[in-house]
Design a protein around this motif. Structure first.
Motif, mmCIF file in Angstrom:
data_model
loop_
_atom_site.group_PDB
_atom_site.id
_atom_site.type_symbol
_atom_site.label_atom_id
_atom_site.label_comp_id
_atom_site.label_asym_id
_atom_site.label_seq_id
_atom_site.Cartn_x
_atom_site.Cartn_y
_atom_site.Cartn_z
ATOM 1 N N PRO A 4 0.913 -1.188 0.113
ATOM 2 C CA PRO A 4 0.178 0.076 -0.126
ATOM 3 C C PRO A 4 0.820 1.315 0.074
ATOM 4 N N ARG A 5 1.986 1.079 0.754
ATOM 5 C CA ARG A 5 2.716 2.523 0.749
ATOM 6 C C ARG A 5 3.551 2.690 -0.539
ATOM 7 N N LYS A 9 3.112 5.831 -3.201
ATOM 8 C CA LYS A 9 4.417 6.585 -3.784
ATOM 9 C C LYS A 9 4.023 6.705 -5.296
ATOM 10 N N TYR A 10 3.656 5.433 -5.830
ATOM 11 C CA TYR A 10 3.563 5.689 -7.237
ATOM 12 C C TYR A 10 2.455 6.693 -7.660
ATOM 13 N N GLN A 20 1.350 -5.055 -14.212
ATOM 14 C CA GLN A 20 2.895 -5.619 -13.932
ATOM 15 C C GLN A 20 3.667 -4.929 -12.575
ATOM 16 N N ARG A 21 3.214 -3.594 -12.500
ATOM 17 C CA ARG A 21 3.847 -3.419 -11.255
ATOM 18 C C ARG A 21 3.162 -3.856 -9.894
ATOM 19 N N LEU A 22 2.106 -4.085 -10.195
ATOM 20 C CA LEU A 22 1.329 -4.783 -8.875
ATOM 21 C C LEU A 22 1.639 -6.119 -8.849
ATOM 22 N N GLU A 29 6.081 -9.057 -1.792
ATOM 23 C CA GLU A 29 5.459 -8.678 -0.472
ATOM 24 C C GLU A 29 5.819 -9.700 0.330
ATOM 25 N N GLY A 30 6.508 -9.692 1.453
ATOM 26 C CA GLY A 30 6.859 -10.646 2.736
ATOM 27 C C GLY A 30 7.719 -11.591 2.211
ATOM 28 N N ASP A 31 8.452 -11.391 1.082
ATOM 29 C CA ASP A 31 9.658 -12.242 0.542
ATOM 30 C C ASP A 31 10.984 -11.906 1.281
#
Length: 140
Positions: A4-5, A9-10, A20-22, A29-31
């Motif tokens: 979400p942050r 920013k985007y 693609q960005r998502l 995320e969480g990796d």
């Protein structure tokens, strides 16, 4: 990585949240595995089989510029990416390439003298190298 942050920013920069960005953000995320760009491409392609490596690399560069991920160069392979932007060190296995986070901070009084004489530090990147428990178990 805080998706979400990063999305905020985007948007604040007037950029669109493309699929693609998502997808790249969701993969990261969480990796905590500190993936190389090629691994991110492979994982994004599970959702978008025809995404180009250049697109994924560009998104990784954008996320680095936004300080959502940290590039890591351990000198023993491709650039890796860390989703944990808090100050910490890394353990790097010289055999398999595994990278683990280590909660460790350099105490200000332990800094070399030149760094205590007015140098404005932004941070430090520290890594320790050796052989991980899995590789040690295989060699013994």
């Amino acid at each position: 990585m805080d998706v979400p942050r990063a999305i905020a920013k985007y948007r604040a920069g007037g950029q669109k949240i493309t699929p693609q960005r998502l997808a790249v953000m969701r993969v990261l995320e969480g990796d905590r595995s500190h993936p190389a760009a090629a691994a991110v491409v492979e994982r994004v392609r599970r959702e978008f089989p025809f995404v180009s490596p250049a697109t994924v690399y560009r998104v990784l560069e954008e996320l680095v510029a936004m300080e959502e991920i940290v590039p890591l160069d351990f000198g023993n392979g491709p650039m890796r990416f860390d989703t944990n932007t808090a100050e910490h060190a890394h353990l790097v296995c010289e055999v398999c390439g595994r990278v683990d986070d280590v909660e460790w901070r350099l105490a200000a009084d332990a800094l070399p003298e030149p760094l205590r004489q007015g140098y404005a530090l932004k941070g430090a990147r520290v890594f320790f190298s050796g052989c991980c428990p899995d590789c040690r178990g295989r060699s013994g």
